[in-house]
Enzyme design. Structure first.
Site, PDB file in Angstrom:
ATOM      1  CE  LYS A 145      -1.359  -0.680   4.804  1.00 26.50           C
ATOM      2  NZ  LYS A 145      -2.492  -0.952   5.647  1.00 26.50           N
ATOM      3  NE  ARG A 146       4.873   0.773   3.941  1.00 28.18           N
ATOM      4  CZ  ARG A 146       3.952   0.238   4.747  1.00 28.18           C
ATOM      5  NH1 ARG A 146       3.067   1.000   5.337  1.00 28.18           N
ATOM      6  NH2 ARG A 146       3.918  -1.066   4.958  1.00 28.18           N
TER       7      ARG A 146
END
Ligand code: GLU
Length: 469
Positions: free
Chosen positions: A235-236
């Site tokens: 998700k980063r």
């Protein structure tokens, strides 16, 4: 035996596309087996959970076609906390678990080398419960744990390589590994279909099932989803939130079709297929265990195909959130009262063949609703060259003289204006397009001018001409 599967997300962030994939696979499997799909929210990590993430999961599932009310649950892991503790107590009382107060440093000091897992120091020391005493599972010294996995065959784990792992922390709270097993047990889960990331947990969990005296479920670990660099989607780094795709204007049908192709394909060299075909043909056993590449470009192309396949009135409906700025979708640059539904309907078929995600509708039609177009200055500088002012003058004069304001007349008129200067139509229409729409690309120009109307078109062309003085 009724098949019971579950999807068990933790509400700790946006809903991951990999999660959506697992949910769909569980959903289809349950349907094919005449079984039950259970939704369990694993909310015991109080520090990371937020109620809005739970709501996000429910609405994301709904969007993808797993609608509220059509499954069992949601159940909440936190509601089962009493059972988790009872199971920990049973394991202690039966001798399958023991207390330990070692820190990591203690173990390291004893074993000398790097930390290689717990050394079993407290196995037979009879330490009782107490603050700071963790409960560890006594893994068998011999034999192997064979996991029956519909996708991976029978991965086998040697028990002596599994450390005596913690099942309840020093404050008495059971860890995820145990809570997850106890919930599956009390919910009568027969098949655990989940992401490959959990495979290393599986032998430990299966040992817990055995120790608690219940037949373990059949497992299916679906492949990890990776980006173009073969890195696990994170998700980063990557766009992983289903919500982000939804807001960009992916159609749920395209999304779920694409997600089901991660590691599997329908018969006959097809990729875009009706959901009913996927529901019929999908076989969990056929899912490829290798990492599955989430190809956003391909998904986008899929989405374009799905958009083009919509009946035009459905396309118009599907665009509404972007035309009005509903919910979390950014509002368009025009005011609500500036929007003209008839004008939109007139250009919708032209837009439908050109956009690949629904949010692209806005820059394609904003010129119709704004009092003056949003000028893309770079496009302006590139297009408005020597001769553009005179060309616009001639075009304005020719358009003013038009009897009928329709696309065909506009086209032949501008073609004639260009021909006098030895210009092809493409070159002739570029300054007109920038003057009227503010951009170099967009919907077919003459249809756009027809819908925009004589007055507004000429006003914009004159305004552009003045800027060129
Ligand atoms: N709550 C876990 C997760 O979100 C799921 C574990 C499981 O499916 O067993 O990764």
């Amino acid at each position: 035996m009724t098949v019971r599967v579950r999807f068990a997300p933790s509400p700790t962030g946006m809903f991951h596309v990999g999660g959506a994939r697992s949910a769909l696979q569980n959903w289809i499997y349950a349907k094919q087996q005449g079984g039950v799909f259970v939704l369990r929210i694993e909310d015991t990590d109080a520090a990371r959970n937020k109620p809005e993430w739970t709501e996000g999961i429910l609405s994301a599932l709904d969007w993808i076609g797993i609608s509220r009310g059509s499954y069992e649950g949601p159940h909440f892991q936190s509601e089962n906390a009493g059972e988790h503790r009872a199971a920990a107590a049973r394991l202690y009382e039966s001798g399958r678990a023991y207390y330990c107060d070692c820190t990591r440093e203690d173990v390291q000091a004893r074993t000398g080398s790097q930390y290689q897992g717990y050394d079993g120091y407290h196995r037979d020391r009879g330490l009782g419960p107490g603050p700071g005493h963790a409960l560890r599972f006594r893994t068998p010294d011999e034999g192997a744990t064979v996991v029956v996995d519909l996708i991976r065959g029978e991965p086998t784990f040697e028990n002596k390589l599994i450390e005596d792992f913690v099942i309840a922390r020093g404050d008495g709270s059971p860890v995820f590994l145990l809570a997850n097993v106890v919930d599956d047990m009390s919910m009568g889960i027969t098949h655990v279909i989940r992401a490959e990331e959990h495979l290393p947990n599986t032998p430990k969990q299966q040992l817990l099932w055995d120790a608690l005296g219940v037949k373990p479920p059949i497992w299916a670990h679906v492949p990890v989803v990776v980006n173009e660099k073969r890195q696990k989607l994170s998700k980063r780094r990557d766009k992983v939130a289903l919500e982000a795709y939804r807001e960009e204007g992916y159609l749920p049908g395209a999304m779920r079709n694409y997600l089901m192709l991660l590691g599997w394909a329908p018969s006959g060299d097809r990729e875009i297929v009706p959901w009913s075909v996927i529901e019929e043909e999908f076989r969990l056993e056929e899912v490829n265990p290798s990492p599955a590449f989430f190809d956003e470009k391909k998904l986008r192309a899929f989405n374009g195909d799905y958009i083009r396949a919509l009946p035009v009135d459905e396309f118009i409906d599907a665009c509404q959130p972007w035309l009005t700025g509903t919910g979390t979708i950014a509002p368009p640059p025009w005011q609500p009262e500036e929007f003209d539904a008839d004008a939109f309907a007139a250009v919708a078929p032209l837009a439908q063949t050109r956009i690949t995600v629904l949010s692209e509708i806005v820059p394609n039609v904003d010129f119709l609703f704004l009092a003056s177009p949003l000028i893309d200055e770079a496009a302006w500088a590139k297009t408005m060259k020597e001769g553009s002012a005179e060309l616009l003058d001639d075009a304005v004069a020719a358009f003013e003289a038009l009897e009928s304001w329709d696309a065909e007349s506009l086209k032949s008129t501008l073609e004639a204006v260009g021909a006098e200067r030895g210009l092809k139509l493409g070159k002739t229409q570029a300054p007109v397009r920038v003057a009227v729409t503010g951009r170099t690309v967009g919907l077919p120009l003459f249809e756009s001018l027809e819908v925009l109307g004589r007055e507004r078109t000429l006003t914009r062309m004159r305004a552009a001409r003045l800027r060129l003085v």
